[in-house]
Design a protein around this motif. Structure first.
Motif, PDB file in Angstrom:
ATOM      1  N   GLU A   1       0.870  -1.532  -0.488  1.00 40.92           N
ATOM      2  CA  GLU A   1       0.065   0.389  -0.693  1.00 40.92           C
ATOM      3  C   GLU A   1       0.548   1.172   0.002  1.00 40.92           C
ATOM      4  N   ARG A   2       1.548   1.140   1.187  1.00 35.58           N
ATOM      5  CA  ARG A   2       3.247   2.720   1.100  1.00 35.58           C
ATOM      6  C   ARG A   2       3.591   3.369  -0.923  1.00 35.58           C
ATOM      7  N   LYS A   3       3.785   1.505  -1.115  1.00 36.30           N
ATOM      8  CA  LYS A   3       4.856   2.082  -2.084  1.00 36.30           C
ATOM      9  C   LYS A   3       3.794   2.746  -3.597  1.00 36.30           C
ATOM     10  N   ASN A   4       2.200   1.502  -3.395  1.00 36.51           N
ATOM     11  CA  ASN A   4       1.676   2.382  -4.416  1.00 36.51           C
ATOM     12  C   ASN A   4       1.071   3.713  -4.428  1.00 36.51           C
ATOM     13  N   ALA A   5       1.158   3.534  -2.981  1.00 34.87           N
ATOM     14  CA  ALA A   5       1.036   5.436  -2.393  1.00 34.87           C
ATOM     15  C   ALA A   5       2.042   5.977  -3.197  1.00 34.87           C
ATOM     16  N   LYS A   6       3.134   5.912  -2.747  1.00 24.34           N
ATOM     17  CA  LYS A   6       4.355   7.183  -3.173  1.00 24.34           C
ATOM     18  C   LYS A   6       4.753   6.499  -4.726  1.00 24.34           C
ATOM     19  N   ARG A   7       4.305   6.014  -5.188  1.00 25.62           N
ATOM     20  CA  ARG A   7       4.086   5.570  -6.992  1.00 25.62           C
ATOM     21  C   ARG A   7       3.145   6.718  -7.535  1.00 25.62           C
ATOM     22  N   PHE A   8       2.189   6.408  -6.763  1.00 26.93           N
ATOM     23  CA  PHE A   8       0.905   7.603  -7.470  1.00 26.93           C
ATOM     24  C   PHE A   8       1.383   8.673  -7.631  1.00 26.93           C
ATOM     25  N   ASP A   9       1.888   9.468  -5.994  1.00 25.23           N
ATOM     26  CA  ASP A   9       2.103  10.706  -5.914  1.00 25.23           C
ATOM     27  C   ASP A   9       3.079  11.174  -6.656  1.00 25.23           C
ATOM     28  N   ARG A  10       4.285  10.299  -6.877  1.00 27.18           N
ATOM     29  CA  ARG A  10       4.805  10.532  -8.202  1.00 27.18           C
ATOM     30  C   ARG A  10       4.352  10.906  -9.327  1.00 27.18           C
ATOM     31  N   TYR A  11       3.128   9.885  -9.578  1.00 28.62           N
ATOM     32  CA  TYR A  11       2.532  10.612 -11.155  1.00 28.62           C
ATOM     33  C   TYR A  11       1.633  11.782 -11.175  1.00 28.62           C
ATOM     34  N   TYR A  12       1.091  11.793  -9.305  1.00 26.71           N
ATOM     35  CA  TYR A  12      -0.020  12.906  -9.503  1.00 26.71           C
ATOM     36  C   TYR A  12       1.206  13.859  -9.771  1.00 26.71           C
ATOM     37  N   ASP A  13       2.104  13.953  -8.844  1.00 25.43           N
ATOM     38  CA  ASP A  13       3.059  15.543  -9.096  1.00 25.43           C
ATOM     39  C   ASP A  13       3.322  15.642 -10.753  1.00 25.43           C
ATOM     40  N   ASN A  14       3.649  14.543 -11.209  1.00 30.76           N
ATOM     41  CA  ASN A  14       3.627  15.145 -12.917  1.00 30.76           C
ATOM     42  C   ASN A  14       1.861  15.516 -13.929  1.00 30.76           C
ATOM     43  N   GLU A  15       1.610  14.407 -12.937  1.00 32.59           N
ATOM     44  CA  GLU A  15      -0.042  15.063 -14.089  1.00 32.59           C
ATOM     45  C   GLU A  15      -0.206  16.444 -13.614  1.00 32.59           C
ATOM     46  N   THR A  16      -0.033  16.673 -12.263  1.00 37.03           N
ATOM     47  CA  THR A  16      -0.075  18.095 -11.964  1.00 37.03           C
ATOM     48  C   THR A  16       0.177  19.453 -12.732  1.00 37.03           C
ATOM     49  N   LYS A  17       1.801  19.225 -12.597  1.00 37.99           N
ATOM     50  CA  LYS A  17       2.598  20.155 -13.750  1.00 37.99           C
ATOM     51  C   LYS A  17       2.124  20.424 -15.380  1.00 37.99           C
ATOM     52  N   GLU A  18       1.545  19.287 -15.704  1.00 39.37           N
ATOM     53  CA  GLU A  18       1.281  19.323 -17.066  1.00 39.37           C
ATOM     54  C   GLU A  18       0.064  19.862 -16.891  1.00 39.37           C
ATOM     55  N   LEU A  19      -1.112  20.149 -15.945  1.00 41.72           N
ATOM     56  CA  LEU A  19      -2.360  20.497 -16.179  1.00 41.72           C
ATOM     57  C   LEU A  19      -1.796  21.814 -15.960  1.00 41.72           C
ATOM     58  N   GLU A  20      -1.171  22.373 -15.548  1.00 35.97           N
ATOM     59  CA  GLU A  20      -0.587  23.654 -14.993  1.00 35.97           C
ATOM     60  C   GLU A  20      -0.016  24.458 -16.321  1.00 35.97           C
ATOM     61  N   ILE A  21       0.819  23.232 -17.056  1.00 37.55           N
ATOM     62  CA  ILE A  21       1.362  23.547 -18.304  1.00 37.55           C
ATOM     63  C   ILE A  21       0.312  23.734 -18.994  1.00 37.55           C
ATOM     64  N   ASP A  22      -0.603  22.826 -19.276  1.00 37.30           N
ATOM     65  CA  ASP A  22      -2.209  23.494 -19.664  1.00 37.30           C
ATOM     66  C   ASP A  22      -3.285  24.542 -19.625  1.00 37.30           C
ATOM     67  N   ARG A  23      -2.880  25.297 -18.715  1.00 32.13           N
ATOM     68  CA  ARG A  23      -3.618  26.729 -18.863  1.00 32.13           C
ATOM     69  C   ARG A  23      -2.805  27.396 -19.399  1.00 32.13           C
ATOM     70  N   PHE A  24      -1.642  26.992 -20.030  1.00 31.48           N
ATOM     71  CA  PHE A  24      -0.779  28.640 -20.333  1.00 31.48           C
ATOM     72  C   PHE A  24      -0.054  28.023 -22.072  1.00 31.48           C
ATOM     73  N   PHE A  25      -0.718  27.286 -22.244  1.00 32.41           N
ATOM     74  CA  PHE A  25      -0.348  26.866 -23.464  1.00 32.41           C
ATOM     75  C   PHE A  25      -1.914  25.663 -23.906  1.00 32.41           C
TER      76      PHE A  25
END
Length: 237
Positions: free
Chosen positions: A156-180
């Protein structure tokens, strides 16, 4: 010390036994529908982001993919918004996809919907862990040392950490989408069709570039980049 080691061994044994039971569940299955209807969606792609296994839904909208409880599934289908789902256990999944054109043609609204889905999935992962995601207060570990040790090595901890990394990357892409995004490129250039698609792929800015941008900065970047892009096309003729 001997008593502590015995307690630790027993706790680890109890911790491992449920995992053997869960390991028997080797697949997740369910049906994919269009949200708000009973229309079943064929040929949607279901990807387990933990083990990279991917399958397509059949003509009746059913799918079955190799997965364990706690794994995260990404469901994609052209003309529908992507959605993330955490495999809950051995119950079948009913997944509702939102048709993209049902949303207002506004990047902010689409980003908010995707952000809400990502946050909901991250919360599901966090619910399965006690210590992960909490403030690093030493009292948590002092009061529950065995639980902390067991969770440290848990799936469960490994899954949570793995998704957190995925979450951070996706959040950054969403921020880019606001301007491009398509709307801004259309409003600030004359590009269309394949030229616009290639421009958006080749000139998509990095997250560090847009961190302090406003809409004027975005428009300026798009105009300058489009001019550079068109100049390269003219040079190659």
């Amino acid at each position: 010390m001997k008593a502590f080691l015995i307690m630790l061994s027993l706790s680890l044994l109890l911790f491992i036994l449920p995992k053997k039971t869960l390991a028997q569940i080797t697949s997740a299955k369910g049906v994919i529908l269009e949200k708000g209807t009973q229309i079943r969606i064929a040929l949607a792609v279901v990807t387990n982001i933990n083990n990279k296994q991917a399958v397509g839904s059949n003509d009746m909208g059913f799918f079955q993919v190799k997965a364990k409880p706690g794994d995260t599934l990404l469901i994609t289908k052209r003309h529908f918004d992507n959605i993330y789902v955490v495999v809950p256990g051995n119950q079948d999944l009913v997944i509702n996809l939102v048709r993209a054109d049902m949303l207002l043609d506004d990047v902010t609204i689409k980003a908010e919907n995707k952000q809400q889905n990502l946050s909901a999935v991250r919360l599901e992962h966090r619910k399965k862990t006690y210590f992960y995601g909490k403030k690093k207060n030493p009292l948590y570990y002092v009061r529950y040392p065995l639980a902390a040790i067991m969770e440290l090595f848990s799936t469960e901890r490994k899954n949570a950490k793995r998704f957190d990394r995925y979450y951070d990357n996706e959040t950054k892409e969403l921020e880019i989408d606001r301007f491009f995004n398509v709307s801004l490129v259309k409003n600030n250039t004359s590009l269309t069709g394949k030229q616009m698609n290639k421009f958006m792929l080749d000139y998509r800015p990095k997250h560090k570039q847009i961190k302090n941008w406003n809409t004027y900065d975005a428009a300026d970047y798009i105009k300058r980049s489009a001019k550079q892009y068109l100049d390269t096309l003219n040079t190659s003729l």
